[in-house]
Design an enzyme around this catalytic site. Structure first.
Site, short mmCIF file in Angstrom:
data_model
loop_
_atom_site.label_atom_id
_atom_site.label_comp_id
_atom_site.label_asym_id
_atom_site.label_seq_id
_atom_site.Cartn_x
_atom_site.Cartn_y
_atom_site.Cartn_z
NE ARG A 117 25.47 -95.18 28.43
CZ ARG A 117 24.56 -95.91 27.84
NH1 ARG A 117 23.29 -95.69 28.05
NH2 ARG A 117 24.92 -96.87 27.02
CD GLN A 122 30.07 -88.86 24.21
OE1 GLN A 122 30.82 -88.53 23.30
NE2 GLN A 122 28.90 -88.31 24.42
CG ASP A 125 28.75 -95.90 26.83
OD1 ASP A 125 28.42 -97.06 27.18
OD2 ASP A 125 27.95 -94.98 26.68
CB SER A 128 27.36 -96.63 23.65
OG SER A 128 26.54 -95.88 24.50
CE1 TYR A 225 21.23 -96.55 30.66
CE2 TYR A 225 22.07 -95.16 32.42
CZ TYR A 225 22.30 -96.05 31.39
OH TYR A 225 23.57 -96.44 31.08
P1 NAD Z 1 18.80 -99.01 27.56
O1 NAD Z 1 19.58 -100.09 26.91
O2 NAD Z 1 18.86 -98.88 29.04
O3 NAD Z 1 17.26 -99.13 27.15
C1 NAD Z 1 16.89 -99.17 25.78
C2 NAD Z 1 15.69 -98.27 25.54
O4 NAD Z 1 14.51 -98.87 26.10
C3 NAD Z 1 15.80 -96.89 26.20
O5 NAD Z 1 15.72 -95.90 25.20
C4 NAD Z 1 14.60 -96.85 27.15
O6 NAD Z 1 14.06 -95.55 27.25
C5 NAD Z 1 13.66 -97.81 26.49
N1 NAD Z 1 12.54 -98.28 27.32
C6 NAD Z 1 12.53 -98.64 28.63
N2 NAD Z 1 11.30 -98.99 29.04
C7 NAD Z 1 10.48 -98.88 27.95
C8 NAD Z 1 9.09 -99.11 27.71
N3 NAD Z 1 8.27 -99.50 28.67
N4 NAD Z 1 8.60 -98.87 26.46
C9 NAD Z 1 9.42 -98.46 25.48
N5 NAD Z 1 10.73 -98.22 25.63
C10 NAD Z 1 11.27 -98.43 26.85
O7 NAD Z 1 19.20 -97.60 26.92
P2 NAD Z 1 20.56 -97.14 26.25
O8 NAD Z 1 20.71 -97.63 24.89
O9 NAD Z 1 21.64 -97.43 27.22
O10 NAD Z 1 20.33 -95.55 26.19
C11 NAD Z 1 19.84 -94.82 27.28
C12 NAD Z 1 20.13 -93.33 27.05
O11 NAD Z 1 21.49 -93.02 27.29
C13 NAD Z 1 19.85 -92.81 25.67
O12 NAD Z 1 19.30 -91.53 25.78
C14 NAD Z 1 21.18 -92.73 25.06
O13 NAD Z 1 21.21 -91.85 23.96
C15 NAD Z 1 21.95 -92.19 26.23
N6 NAD Z 1 23.38 -92.34 26.08
C16 NAD Z 1 24.19 -91.30 26.45
C17 NAD Z 1 25.55 -91.42 26.33
C18 NAD Z 1 26.50 -90.33 26.74
O14 NAD Z 1 27.67 -90.55 26.81
N7 NAD Z 1 26.04 -89.15 27.03
C19 NAD Z 1 26.10 -92.58 25.86
C20 NAD Z 1 25.25 -93.61 25.50
C21 NAD Z 1 23.90 -93.47 25.63
#
Ligand code: NAD
Length: 373
Positions: A117, A122, A125, A128, A225
């Site tokens: 990520r 991006q 991804d 996402s 994550y």
């Molecule tokens: P994910 O699908 O792995 O998990 C979904 C959400 O569940 C996460 O926000 C996680 O913190 C939450 N979670 C895990 N355990 C939990 C608990 N016990 N109680 C409550 N919530 C809990 O996550 P995702 O959608 O893939 O996103 C992860 C991160 O990556 C985010 O910060 C997202 O913004 C970031 N991201 C960055 C990029 C990039 O290119 N830079 C792209 C996509 C996502």
């Protein structure tokens, strides 16, 4: 260079790995494209649409894949006749033997969901692009299952209160769920274990609820994550959100930890404390579910509370989900085509290639997925 777009063999997968738009773009990059007959049907793209974009239509998977340098799919194909570079969502965790079979067939397989990520990737991804659609669809499904309206309505016949929606897990899917629920007029609250989410939740006009102790302040990995939380944290979290859940009309859970089963965030007792007619949509159902009573793949009713454990919510909006997925693949495969020769030229030193390539030269090369001895 030849690219083959194969139909999904899993009949419950309506998405497709290329659209007429991405077919045109690949041809513009100098590739020849074959699309298996019917591959786009469930996503609303006909063979005629692909042919008009310049693709050849192959009658079978074998015919389509003949002499292909790159094979595009949504899900991992089974070994068989698959050779060359395979680009798909490989779902490698727990499927070591399937990977070994792909390797044995001579495939160089790339797992799109392992794309780093970083800014450069991006546009590639898939987690996402698909989670965004799933988060939206979760709210639409919840609204459809809920026997009341979401926005407050002031009518001559009386005032109807706004529904209360609680989003658990605020990654990409959770953020889109918050935004969608707000647009539909619900009162929205949300929780996550990563501190960075607090500001994101508030910027979307929702209220943030979480146990904000020292463990919470360190709950985010360098990759962005969530970490698996301690039993103590989970108990404190359960107590805080327990009282809150009892007052909610709709709960949408999206919490995931990479490579682990989904954390259990809603107990059976908490479900029973909800008012009859309430709805839970568990987006983590495929990884075991965030709610103790979720039946993965099914909708169940417990004491009047509907728990939706449907799989593949993005696939329920197959046309949009495919359009975005196909663009993710285009962006990645484009980096593997030489501008000069227009041939496949994989740069094995590229960090995107290193992170996603799981099989090469007949072997599983990622140590995490080596078949167990
Ligand atoms: P994910 O699908 O792995 O998990 C979904 C959400 O569940 C996460 O926000 C996680 O913190 C939450 N979670 C895990 N355990 C939990 C608990 N016990 N109680 C409550 N919530 C809990 O996550 P995702 O959608 O893939 O996103 C992860 C991160 O990556 C985010 O910060 C997202 O913004 C970031 N991201 C960055 C990029 C990039 O290119 N830079 C792209 C996509 C996502």
């Amino acid at each position: 260079m030849r690219i083959a777009v194969l139909a999904e063999t899993d009949k419950s997968e309506p998405r497709v790995a290329a659209t007429p738009e991405t077919v045109k773009k690949f041809i513009g990059l100098g590739a020849e494209i074959a699309v298996q007959a019917g591959a786009g049907r469930a996503s609303g793209f006909s063979d005629a649409d692909y042919a008009a974009a310049g693709a050849k239509i192959g009658a079978s998977a074998a015919e389509t894949a003949t002499a292909a340098d790159v094979i595009l799919r949504v899900r991992r194909p089974s070994g068989g006749e698959i050779k060359g570079a395979v680009v798909a969502i490989l779902d490698p965790f727990g499927h070591e033997s399937a990977l070994k079979e792909l390797a044995g067939a001579g495939a160089t397989a790339f797992a799109m969901e392992l794309m780093p990520r970083i800014t450069r990737a991006q546009s590639m991804d898939v987690l996402s692009s698909q989670a965004n659609i799933a988060g939206y669809r979760a709210v639409i499904d919840a609204a459809a299952e809920y026997g009341r309206v979401l926005p407050m309505m002031m009518t001559p016949a009386g005032t109807v209160p706004a529904a209360r929606i609680f989003i658990m897990g605020v990654g990409v899917a959770g953020l889109q769920a918050i935004a969608t629920a707000r647009r539909l007029g619900a009162i929205v609250t949300a929780t996550d274990v990563r501190p960075a989410t607090k500001e994101q939740v508030e910027s979307l006009g929702a209220k943030f609820i979480a146990v904000e102790n020292d463990e919470f302040k360190q709950a985010e990995t360098s990759g962005g994550y969530a970490k698996e939380m301690s039993a103590e944290y989970q108990a404190a979290q359960a107590e805080l959100v327990g009282a809150h859940i009892a007052k909610q009309d709709i709960v949408i859970t999206t919490a995931l930890i990479p490579g682990r089963p989904a954390p259990k965030l809603v107990s059976a007792a908490q479900v029973r404390a909800m008012r009859a007619g309430s709805v839970i949509v568990d987006l983590a159902a495929e990884r075991g579910g965030n709610c103790e009573l979720t039946k993965p793949g099914e909708t169940v009713v417990v004491d009047g509370v509907k728990i939706v454990g449907a799989f593949n919510l993005a696939g329920r909006l197959a046309s949009t989900a495919s359009a975005l997925y196909a663009k993710n693949l285009l962006a990645f495969v484009e980096t593997m085509i030489s501008k000069e020769t227009k041939q496949l030229a994989i740069n094995w030193d590229d960090e995107l290639v290193k992170a996603t390539c799981l099989t090469r030269d007949g072997a599983v090369i990622d140590p995490r997925f080596q078949p167990k001895a």
